[in-house]
Design a protein around this motif. Structure first.
Motif, PDB file in Angstrom:
ATOM      1  N   GLY A 188       0.455   9.661  12.253  1.00  0.00           N
ATOM      2  CA  GLY A 188       0.386   8.433  11.462  1.00  0.00           C
ATOM      3  C   GLY A 188       0.913   8.617  10.054  1.00  0.00           C
ATOM      4  O   GLY A 188       1.580   9.596   9.737  1.00  0.00           O
ATOM      5  N   VAL A 189       0.641   7.635   9.235  1.00  0.00           N
ATOM      6  CA  VAL A 189       0.898   7.736   7.802  1.00  0.00           C
ATOM      7  C   VAL A 189      -0.462   7.612   7.120  1.00  0.00           C
ATOM      8  O   VAL A 189      -1.396   7.048   7.685  1.00  0.00           O
ATOM      9  CB  VAL A 189       1.868   6.654   7.269  1.00  0.00           C
ATOM     10  CG1 VAL A 189       3.261   6.865   7.807  1.00  0.00           C
ATOM     11  CG2 VAL A 189       1.368   5.271   7.575  1.00  0.00           C
ATOM     12  N   VAL A 190      -0.564   8.138   5.920  1.00  0.00           N
ATOM     13  CA  VAL A 190      -1.842   8.137   5.212  1.00  0.00           C
ATOM     14  C   VAL A 190      -1.669   7.356   3.912  1.00  0.00           C
ATOM     15  O   VAL A 190      -0.771   7.647   3.130  1.00  0.00           O
ATOM     16  CB  VAL A 190      -2.299   9.585   4.918  1.00  0.00           C
ATOM     17  CG1 VAL A 190      -3.641   9.590   4.201  1.00  0.00           C
ATOM     18  CG2 VAL A 190      -2.383  10.394   6.205  1.00  0.00           C
ATOM     19  N   GLU A 237      -6.872   6.010   1.982  1.00  0.00           N
ATOM     20  CA  GLU A 237      -7.356   6.869   3.075  1.00  0.00           C
ATOM     21  C   GLU A 237      -7.478   8.319   2.600  1.00  0.00           C
ATOM     22  O   GLU A 237      -8.448   9.003   2.934  1.00  0.00           O
ATOM     23  CB  GLU A 237      -6.406   6.802   4.272  1.00  0.00           C
ATOM     24  CG  GLU A 237      -6.442   5.482   5.019  1.00  0.00           C
ATOM     25  CD  GLU A 237      -5.315   5.345   6.043  1.00  0.00           C
ATOM     26  OE1 GLU A 237      -5.532   4.609   7.023  1.00  0.00           O
ATOM     27  OE2 GLU A 237      -4.239   5.947   5.869  1.00  0.00           O
ATOM     28  N   LEU A 238      -6.495   8.772   1.812  1.00  0.00           N
ATOM     29  CA  LEU A 238      -6.553  10.136   1.274  1.00  0.00           C
ATOM     30  C   LEU A 238      -7.774  10.300   0.383  1.00  0.00           C
ATOM     31  O   LEU A 238      -8.506  11.283   0.501  1.00  0.00           O
ATOM     32  CB  LEU A 238      -5.275  10.461   0.488  1.00  0.00           C
ATOM     33  CG  LEU A 238      -5.237  11.859  -0.141  1.00  0.00           C
ATOM     34  CD1 LEU A 238      -5.146  12.931   0.932  1.00  0.00           C
ATOM     35  CD2 LEU A 238      -4.068  11.980  -1.099  1.00  0.00           C
ATOM     36  N   THR A 248       0.851  -1.176   0.000  1.00  0.00           N
ATOM     37  CA  THR A 248       0.000   0.000   0.000  1.00  0.00           C
ATOM     38  C   THR A 248       0.888   1.228   0.000  1.00  0.00           C
ATOM     39  O   THR A 248       1.781   1.348   0.832  1.00  0.00           O
ATOM     40  CB  THR A 248      -0.901   0.011   1.263  1.00  0.00           C
ATOM     41  OG1 THR A 248      -1.628  -1.207   1.293  1.00  0.00           O
ATOM     42  CG2 THR A 248      -1.850   1.175   1.253  1.00  0.00           C
ATOM     43  N   GLN A 249       0.646   2.114  -0.953  1.00  0.00           N
ATOM     44  CA  GLN A 249       1.425   3.346  -0.988  1.00  0.00           C
ATOM     45  C   GLN A 249       0.948   4.260   0.126  1.00  0.00           C
ATOM     46  O   GLN A 249      -0.250   4.475   0.295  1.00  0.00           O
ATOM     47  CB  GLN A 249       1.246   4.067  -2.321  1.00  0.00           C
ATOM     48  CG  GLN A 249       2.133   3.563  -3.410  1.00  0.00           C
ATOM     49  CD  GLN A 249       2.097   4.505  -4.600  1.00  0.00           C
ATOM     50  OE1 GLN A 249       1.048   4.988  -4.979  1.00  0.00           O
ATOM     51  NE2 GLN A 249       3.252   4.757  -5.172  1.00  0.00           N
TER      52      GLN A 249
END
Length: 143
Positions: free
Chosen positions: A33-35, A39-40, A7-8
């Motif tokens: 976190g990371v997105v 999610e974006l 997942t990027q």
């Protein structure tokens, strides 16, 4: 061997930039976190209340402030605006219409006018080149 799709993900700063919001004003869980791309996309398609509020009221990052005032980011800096502004502060600036803002808006209008002129000139050149190429082809086939 099993293949799995990675997942990027992106840093919160990148996601905030893509969402057009000021990172420091986002919730802690977003900042820490990371997105992922999905999610974006979900945030863009169906923004949660915190995102709607940030977009509506700010504080807004410089590119958004510049766009709302109709000036460049460099113009903001020349005007002494270096911090994020809320929608209320932006509206107050518009009402005050200080000299620097008027000057920067005029500069931005000139830049836009020049960009249109250049684009039209390039389109004209391309059209002439295309006509010349067609004439060359039709003239060359008759010999």
């Amino acid at each position: 061997m099993t293949s799995h799709q990675n997942t990027q993900t992106m840093k919160p700063a990148t996601a905030a930039k893509k969402l057009g919001v000021y990172l420091e004003a986002t919730p802690a869980e977003f900042q820490e976190g990371v997105v992922s791309r999905s999610e974006l996309s979900a945030l863009q398609a169906d923004p949660p209340q915190w995102l709607q509020d940030l977009r509506r009221n700010g504080p807004h990052p410089r590119p958004v402030v510049a766009a709302k005032l109709g000036v460049s980011i460099a113009g903001l800096a020349r005007g002494g605006v270096t911090e994020p502004l809320t929608t209320e502060q932006i509206e107050a600036l518009k009402q005050e219409s200080p000299e620097w803002l008027q000057r920067e808006r005029a500069t931005q209008a000139e830049v836009r006018k020049e960009a249109v002129r250049i684009k039209e000139m390039q389109a004209e050149k391309a059209e002439k080149a295309e006509k010349a190429q067609k004439a060359e082809k039709s003239g060359g086939s008759r010999s």
